[in-house]
Design a protein around this motif. Structure first.
Motif, PDB file in Angstrom:
ATOM      1  N   GLU A 136      -9.501  -2.922  -3.616  1.00  0.00           N
ATOM      2  CA  GLU A 136      -9.197  -3.581  -4.624  1.00  0.00           C
ATOM      3  C   GLU A 136      -7.720  -3.566  -4.787  1.00  0.00           C
ATOM      4  O   GLU A 136      -7.042  -4.288  -5.644  1.00  0.00           O
ATOM      5  CB  GLU A 136      -9.658  -2.744  -6.123  1.00  0.00           C
ATOM      6  CG  GLU A 136     -11.104  -3.055  -6.092  1.00  0.00           C
ATOM      7  CD  GLU A 136     -11.967  -2.095  -6.946  1.00  0.00           C
ATOM      8  OE1 GLU A 136     -11.271  -1.025  -7.280  1.00  0.00           O
ATOM      9  OE2 GLU A 136     -13.075  -2.438  -7.430  1.00  0.00           O
ATOM     10  N   SER A 137      -7.001  -2.310  -4.263  1.00  0.00           N
ATOM     11  CA  SER A 137      -5.417  -2.420  -4.392  1.00  0.00           C
ATOM     12  C   SER A 137      -4.762  -3.040  -3.137  1.00  0.00           C
ATOM     13  O   SER A 137      -3.553  -2.949  -3.333  1.00  0.00           O
ATOM     14  CB  SER A 137      -5.216  -0.869  -4.278  1.00  0.00           C
ATOM     15  OG  SER A 137      -5.341  -0.232  -3.293  1.00  0.00           O
ATOM     16  N   SER A 138      -5.288  -3.922  -2.495  1.00  0.00           N
ATOM     17  CA  SER A 138      -4.630  -4.363  -1.378  1.00  0.00           C
ATOM     18  C   SER A 138      -4.759  -6.104  -1.347  1.00  0.00           C
ATOM     19  O   SER A 138      -6.078  -6.333  -2.210  1.00  0.00           O
ATOM     20  CB  SER A 138      -4.910  -4.008  -0.089  1.00  0.00           C
ATOM     21  OG  SER A 138      -6.243  -3.866   0.387  1.00  0.00           O
ATOM     22  N   THR A 139      -4.113  -6.623  -0.773  1.00  0.00           N
ATOM     23  CA  THR A 139      -4.471  -8.228  -0.579  1.00  0.00           C
ATOM     24  C   THR A 139      -5.034  -8.536   0.552  1.00  0.00           C
ATOM     25  O   THR A 139      -5.128  -7.796   1.618  1.00  0.00           O
ATOM     26  CB  THR A 139      -2.943  -8.693  -0.467  1.00  0.00           C
ATOM     27  OG1 THR A 139      -2.207  -8.541   0.858  1.00  0.00           O
ATOM     28  CG2 THR A 139      -1.975  -8.735  -1.851  1.00  0.00           C
ATOM     29  N   PRO A 140      -5.540  -9.611   0.842  1.00  0.00           N
ATOM     30  CA  PRO A 140      -6.344  -9.929   2.141  1.00  0.00           C
ATOM     31  C   PRO A 140      -5.439  -9.964   2.958  1.00  0.00           C
ATOM     32  O   PRO A 140      -5.789  -9.508   4.181  1.00  0.00           O
ATOM     33  CB  PRO A 140      -6.856 -11.241   1.602  1.00  0.00           C
ATOM     34  CG  PRO A 140      -6.938 -11.461   0.314  1.00  0.00           C
ATOM     35  CD  PRO A 140      -5.927 -10.518  -0.428  1.00  0.00           C
ATOM     36  N   GLU A 141      -4.322 -10.319   2.909  1.00  0.00           N
ATOM     37  CA  GLU A 141      -3.164 -10.365   4.103  1.00  0.00           C
ATOM     38  C   GLU A 141      -2.931  -9.079   4.572  1.00  0.00           C
ATOM     39  O   GLU A 141      -2.623  -8.695   5.595  1.00  0.00           O
ATOM     40  CB  GLU A 141      -1.816 -11.034   3.626  1.00  0.00           C
ATOM     41  CG  GLU A 141      -1.866 -12.468   3.271  1.00  0.00           C
ATOM     42  CD  GLU A 141      -2.516 -12.845   1.680  1.00  0.00           C
ATOM     43  OE1 GLU A 141      -3.160 -13.842   1.665  1.00  0.00           O
ATOM     44  OE2 GLU A 141      -2.645 -11.810   1.058  1.00  0.00           O
ATOM     45  N   GLU A 142      -2.763  -7.969   3.763  1.00  0.00           N
ATOM     46  CA  GLU A 142      -2.515  -6.541   4.096  1.00  0.00           C
ATOM     47  C   GLU A 142      -3.784  -6.157   4.879  1.00  0.00           C
ATOM     48  O   GLU A 142      -3.471  -5.436   5.865  1.00  0.00           O
ATOM     49  CB  GLU A 142      -2.361  -5.814   2.827  1.00  0.00           C
ATOM     50  CG  GLU A 142      -1.132  -5.816   2.162  1.00  0.00           C
ATOM     51  CD  GLU A 142      -0.810  -4.983   0.643  1.00  0.00           C
ATOM     52  OE1 GLU A 142       0.124  -4.310   0.805  1.00  0.00           O
ATOM     53  OE2 GLU A 142      -1.761  -5.098   0.009  1.00  0.00           O
ATOM     54  N   LEU A 163       0.600  -1.249  -0.150  1.00  0.00           N
ATOM     55  CA  LEU A 163      -0.016   0.009  -0.016  1.00  0.00           C
ATOM     56  C   LEU A 163       0.882   1.151  -0.084  1.00  0.00           C
ATOM     57  O   LEU A 163       2.021   1.264   0.446  1.00  0.00           O
ATOM     58  CB  LEU A 163      -0.899   0.067   1.056  1.00  0.00           C
ATOM     59  CG  LEU A 163      -2.167  -1.005   1.419  1.00  0.00           C
ATOM     60  CD1 LEU A 163      -2.653  -0.938   2.715  1.00  0.00           C
ATOM     61  CD2 LEU A 163      -2.814  -1.041   0.258  1.00  0.00           C
ATOM     62  N   SER A 164       0.292   2.272  -0.570  1.00  0.00           N
ATOM     63  CA  SER A 164       1.092   3.562  -0.743  1.00  0.00           C
ATOM     64  C   SER A 164       1.098   4.423   0.559  1.00  0.00           C
ATOM     65  O   SER A 164       0.079   3.896   1.520  1.00  0.00           O
ATOM     66  CB  SER A 164       0.507   4.463  -1.775  1.00  0.00           C
ATOM     67  OG  SER A 164      -0.607   4.804  -1.462  1.00  0.00           O
ATOM     68  N   LYS A 165       1.921   5.274   1.001  1.00  0.00           N
ATOM     69  CA  LYS A 165       1.670   6.011   1.995  1.00  0.00           C
ATOM     70  C   LYS A 165       0.716   6.693   2.135  1.00  0.00           C
ATOM     71  O   LYS A 165       0.021   6.864   3.268  1.00  0.00           O
ATOM     72  CB  LYS A 165       2.911   7.057   2.074  1.00  0.00           C
ATOM     73  CG  LYS A 165       2.761   7.920   3.327  1.00  0.00           C
ATOM     74  CD  LYS A 165       3.879   9.091   3.299  1.00  0.00           C
ATOM     75  CE  LYS A 165       3.983   9.905   4.675  1.00  0.00           C
ATOM     76  NZ  LYS A 165       2.766   9.919   5.502  1.00  0.00           N
ATOM     77  N   ILE A 223      -2.197   4.141   3.442  1.00  0.00           N
ATOM     78  CA  ILE A 223      -1.660   3.847   4.831  1.00  0.00           C
ATOM     79  C   ILE A 223      -2.328   4.799   5.822  1.00  0.00           C
ATOM     80  O   ILE A 223      -2.947   4.819   6.721  1.00  0.00           O
ATOM     81  CB  ILE A 223      -0.470   3.660   5.242  1.00  0.00           C
ATOM     82  CG1 ILE A 223       0.067   2.176   4.309  1.00  0.00           C
ATOM     83  CG2 ILE A 223       0.161   3.524   6.557  1.00  0.00           C
ATOM     84  CD1 ILE A 223       1.661   1.841   4.460  1.00  0.00           C
ATOM     85  N   ASP A 224      -2.312   6.270   5.445  1.00  0.00           N
ATOM     86  CA  ASP A 224      -2.319   7.487   6.016  1.00  0.00           C
ATOM     87  C   ASP A 224      -4.088   7.518   6.044  1.00  0.00           C
ATOM     88  O   ASP A 224      -4.667   7.824   7.260  1.00  0.00           O
ATOM     89  CB  ASP A 224      -2.180   8.453   5.358  1.00  0.00           C
ATOM     90  CG  ASP A 224      -0.612   9.116   5.519  1.00  0.00           C
ATOM     91  OD1 ASP A 224      -0.038   8.315   6.454  1.00  0.00           O
ATOM     92  OD2 ASP A 224      -0.015   9.688   4.831  1.00  0.00           O
ATOM     93  N   TYR A 225      -4.771   6.816   4.966  1.00  0.00           N
ATOM     94  CA  TYR A 225      -6.184   6.820   4.926  1.00  0.00           C
ATOM     95  C   TYR A 225      -6.674   5.832   5.934  1.00  0.00           C
ATOM     96  O   TYR A 225      -7.803   6.157   6.633  1.00  0.00           O
ATOM     97  CB  TYR A 225      -6.745   6.391   3.514  1.00  0.00           C
ATOM     98  CG  TYR A 225      -8.199   6.363   3.402  1.00  0.00           C
ATOM     99  CD1 TYR A 225      -8.980   7.600   3.775  1.00  0.00           C
ATOM    100  CD2 TYR A 225      -8.769   5.150   3.152  1.00  0.00           C
ATOM    101  CE1 TYR A 225     -10.233   7.360   3.442  1.00  0.00           C
ATOM    102  CE2 TYR A 225     -10.148   5.233   2.817  1.00  0.00           C
ATOM    103  CZ  TYR A 225     -10.891   6.360   3.030  1.00  0.00           C
ATOM    104  OH  TYR A 225     -12.213   6.054   3.133  1.00  0.00           O
ATOM    105  N   ILE A 226      -6.042   4.654   5.946  1.00  0.00           N
ATOM    106  CA  ILE A 226      -6.342   3.717   6.842  1.00  0.00           C
ATOM    107  C   ILE A 226      -6.322   4.148   8.586  1.00  0.00           C
ATOM    108  O   ILE A 226      -6.940   4.080   9.323  1.00  0.00           O
ATOM    109  CB  ILE A 226      -5.461   2.389   6.736  1.00  0.00           C
ATOM    110  CG1 ILE A 226      -6.041   1.594   5.650  1.00  0.00           C
ATOM    111  CG2 ILE A 226      -5.476   1.587   8.115  1.00  0.00           C
ATOM    112  CD1 ILE A 226      -4.849   0.455   5.209  1.00  0.00           C
TER     113      ILE A 226
END
Length: 88
Positions: free
Chosen positions: A46-52, A3-5, A8-11
């Motif tokens: 859509e841009s991340s994996t289930p693990e992420e 994931l982009s910065k 991650i900031d959005y999370i």
């Protein structure tokens, strides 16, 4: 791809909002807060994996609440519980 910065900031931002919303208003308030966030949540998923997603859910409780709500909504759709309330 990690994931982009910005993602991650959005999370992290969702985490803070989710914690506060759950503290003040619970699941119904959390659901209502998601209305305008759905396009961004969709892009994130859509841009991340289930693990992420699992990693960030374990790390950020507020983010977990959002993801859990989406899971519950998806299950409800699959079970047809919204069929009687949606326009035909």
């Amino acid at each position: 791809m990690p994931l982009s910065k910005e993602q991650i900031d959005y999370i992290i931002n969702l985490d803070a909002m989710g914690k506060e919303i759950m503290r003040q208003g619970g699941q119904e308030s959390l659901l209502m807060s998601m209305v305008n966030k759905m396009p961004d949540l969709k892009k994130l998923m859509e841009s991340s994996t289930p693990e992420e997603l699992d990693f960030y859910c374990e790390r950020y409780d507020g983010f977990y609440h959002y993801m859990k709500m989406l899971e519950m909504l998806a299950q409800g759709c699959a079970d047809g519980i919204f069929n009687d309330v949606l326009p035909k």
